[in-house]
Design an enzyme around this catalytic site. Structure first.
Site, PDB file in Angstrom:
ATOM      1  N   GLU A  15     -17.826 -15.870  -2.200  1.00 36.41           N
ATOM      2  CA  GLU A  15     -18.840 -15.253  -3.068  1.00 36.41           C
ATOM      3  C   GLU A  15     -18.340 -13.909  -3.544  1.00 36.41           C
ATOM      4  O   GLU A  15     -18.358 -13.625  -4.886  1.00 36.41           O
ATOM      5  CB  GLU A  15     -20.203 -15.202  -2.683  1.00 36.41           C
ATOM      6  CG  GLU A  15     -20.863 -16.628  -2.459  1.00 36.41           C
ATOM      7  CD  GLU A  15     -22.181 -16.472  -1.234  1.00 36.41           C
ATOM      8  OE1 GLU A  15     -23.090 -17.221  -1.480  1.00 36.41           O
ATOM      9  OE2 GLU A  15     -22.110 -15.447  -0.661  1.00 36.41           O
ATOM     10  N   LYS A 171     -33.556 -20.574  -3.229  1.00 35.27           N
ATOM     11  CA  LYS A 171     -33.452 -20.774  -1.821  1.00 35.27           C
ATOM     12  C   LYS A 171     -32.198 -20.310  -1.198  1.00 35.27           C
ATOM     13  O   LYS A 171     -31.038 -20.795  -1.453  1.00 35.27           O
ATOM     14  CB  LYS A 171     -33.825 -22.284  -1.471  1.00 35.27           C
ATOM     15  CG  LYS A 171     -33.687 -22.599   0.047  1.00 35.27           C
ATOM     16  CD  LYS A 171     -33.562 -23.922   0.500  1.00 35.27           C
ATOM     17  CE  LYS A 171     -33.598 -24.148   2.008  1.00 35.27           C
ATOM     18  NZ  LYS A 171     -32.209 -24.385   2.227  1.00 35.27           N
ATOM     19  N   GLU A 174     -30.413 -15.204   3.296  1.00 33.05           N
ATOM     20  CA  GLU A 174     -30.110 -13.827   3.761  1.00 33.05           C
ATOM     21  C   GLU A 174     -31.279 -12.906   2.950  1.00 33.05           C
ATOM     22  O   GLU A 174     -31.428 -11.835   3.609  1.00 33.05           O
ATOM     23  CB  GLU A 174     -28.604 -13.339   3.168  1.00 33.05           C
ATOM     24  CG  GLU A 174     -27.580 -13.915   3.992  1.00 33.05           C
ATOM     25  CD  GLU A 174     -27.104 -15.303   3.447  1.00 33.05           C
ATOM     26  OE1 GLU A 174     -27.377 -15.541   2.105  1.00 33.05           O
ATOM     27  OE2 GLU A 174     -26.471 -15.773   4.135  1.00 33.05           O
ATOM     28  N   ASP A 197     -26.394 -25.495  -5.829  1.00 27.62           N
ATOM     29  CA  ASP A 197     -27.074 -26.893  -5.576  1.00 27.62           C
ATOM     30  C   ASP A 197     -28.386 -26.970  -5.837  1.00 27.62           C
ATOM     31  O   ASP A 197     -29.043 -26.027  -5.850  1.00 27.62           O
ATOM     32  CB  ASP A 197     -26.762 -27.037  -4.090  1.00 27.62           C
ATOM     33  CG  ASP A 197     -27.254 -25.916  -3.118  1.00 27.62           C
ATOM     34  OD1 ASP A 197     -26.411 -25.137  -2.797  1.00 27.62           O
ATOM     35  OD2 ASP A 197     -28.284 -26.180  -2.810  1.00 27.62           O
TER      36      ASP A 197
HETATM   37  N1  SAH Z   1     -20.592 -25.076   4.639  1.00 28.46           N
HETATM   38  C1  SAH Z   1     -20.569 -23.871   4.055  1.00 28.46           C
HETATM   39  C2  SAH Z   1     -21.921 -23.035   4.452  1.00 28.46           C
HETATM   40  C3  SAH Z   1     -22.328 -22.309   3.137  1.00 28.46           C
HETATM   41  S1  SAH Z   1     -24.002 -21.914   3.679  1.00 28.46           S
HETATM   42  C4  SAH Z   1     -19.273 -22.851   4.160  1.00 28.46           C
HETATM   43  O1  SAH Z   1     -18.524 -23.130   3.279  1.00 28.46           O
HETATM   44  O2  SAH Z   1     -19.122 -22.272   5.050  1.00 28.46           O
HETATM   45  C5  SAH Z   1     -24.724 -21.353   2.133  1.00 28.46           C
HETATM   46  C6  SAH Z   1     -24.554 -19.870   1.734  1.00 28.46           C
HETATM   47  O3  SAH Z   1     -24.844 -19.932   0.380  1.00 28.46           O
HETATM   48  C7  SAH Z   1     -25.515 -18.992   2.347  1.00 28.46           C
HETATM   49  O4  SAH Z   1     -25.110 -17.822   2.518  1.00 28.46           O
HETATM   50  C8  SAH Z   1     -26.664 -19.040   1.348  1.00 28.46           C
HETATM   51  O5  SAH Z   1     -27.428 -17.885   1.190  1.00 28.46           O
HETATM   52  C9  SAH Z   1     -26.191 -19.483   0.111  1.00 28.46           C
HETATM   53  N2  SAH Z   1     -26.936 -20.898  -0.315  1.00 28.46           N
HETATM   54  C10 SAH Z   1     -26.386 -21.548  -1.190  1.00 28.46           C
HETATM   55  N3  SAH Z   1     -27.132 -22.881  -1.529  1.00 28.46           N
HETATM   56  C11 SAH Z   1     -28.201 -23.013  -0.621  1.00 28.46           C
HETATM   57  C12 SAH Z   1     -29.319 -23.756   0.012  1.00 28.46           C
HETATM   58  N4  SAH Z   1     -29.663 -24.881  -0.813  1.00 28.46           N
HETATM   59  N5  SAH Z   1     -30.110 -23.254   0.793  1.00 28.46           N
HETATM   60  C13 SAH Z   1     -29.728 -22.219   1.445  1.00 28.46           C
HETATM   61  N6  SAH Z   1     -28.886 -21.342   1.266  1.00 28.46           N
HETATM   62  C14 SAH Z   1     -27.817 -21.772   0.217  1.00 28.46           C
END
Ligand code: SAH
Length: 237
Positions: A15, A171, A174, A197
């Site tokens: 990001e 959603k 952080e 998403d």
């Molecule tokens: N598997 C992923 C994990 C990403 S977690 C990886 O490549 O490491 C998702 C991150 O994006 C978090 O920091 C969160 O703030 C944000 N995010 C994006 N979509 C989200 C969702 N549906 N629910 C919660 N957080 C989400």
């Protein structure tokens, strides 16, 4: 002259990379403190801090714990005029969300801290103060809405019920933690989130997140550049 700048707090390197590029922040950044993986970049208009990667697991230190630690240390180091929790998020088709939508918070809560004890209910939800940036959002075409935070990427039915009750449009994992620390340090707070998403869509969150991460992060970099520009005249009352 007021020298203090906005501080942008980002969880994931994927990001942050396009954001740093857009803001002309080059190099490796500086470590925030000894033994902490977070790194800070600064120039004449902005500070950007990322959590860095977890030393044990080798993945981005996402979620509320690293976010609060990073925010505290970065506020103490930079004395910002406003803190912006920036990143990707899940959106909702039920509220006309779409991939790449840019959302600026007008409300910020936790959606998974269920504490049905007298006095603790509101503590769990948080409902943190968010800077009033309605005019800026309108000018930039950002959607205003509730950003809600929990430590899971998935959504349990009770989380969904709660998010529906507060009309969550973003959603994440952080923002509310960053808001809590900002409130402690009496620094104005907002969150800028871009949808990767759709929480209530057909595709699984993990797959949709990975597919759209790069696109959403590019959108995030455009959003942050515009917001930082608009905040040039932002002053704490
Ligand atoms: N598997 C992923 C994990 C990403 S977690 C990886 O490549 O490491 C998702 C991150 O994006 C978090 O920091 C969160 O703030 C944000 N995010 C994006 N979509 C989200 C969702 N549906 N629910 C919660 N957080 C989400």
């Amino acid at each position: 002259m007021d020298q203090s700048l906005p501080l942008v707090v980002i969880a994931m390197e994927a990001e942050a990379a396009p954001v740093r590029k857009k803001l002309n922040l080059t190099g490796e950044g500086n470590p925030l403190a000894e033994g902490i993986s977070a790194r800070l970049w600064s120039n004449e208009s902005v500070h950007v801090v990322i959590n860095g990667s977890d030393a044990r697991f080798g993945v981005d230190a996402i979620g509320t714990l690293p976010a609060s630690l990073t925010t505290l240390l970065a506020i103490e180091k930079t004395n910002p005029k406003i803190v912006i929790s920036a990143g990707t998020c899940g959106g909702f088709t039920a509220r006309d969300g779409f991939i790449g939508e840019i959302i600026l918070a007008n409300r910020c809560v936790f959606h998974d801290r269920r504490i049905p004890l007298k006095g603790f209910m509101n503590y769990g939800v948080g409902d943190f103060h968010v800077a009033d940036l309605d005019e800026i959002a309108e000018r930039l075409g950002f959607r205003m809405g509730t950003v809600s935070t929990g430590d899971s990427l998935d959504s349990q039915p009770s989380d969904l019920d709660f998010m529906n009750s507060v009309t969550t449009v973003a959603k994440d994992m952080e923002a509310a933690a960053v808001a809590w620390v900002s409130a402690l340090k009496e620094v104005p707070f907002t969150a800028l989130k871009v949808t990767t998403d759709l929480v209530d869509g057909e595709i699984t969150t993990e797959d949709e997140f990975v597919t759209n991460l790069q696109y959403a992060s590019n959108r995030l970099s455009e959003g942050i550049l515009s917001l930082v520009h608009e905040l040039k005249d932002f002053r704490t009352e």
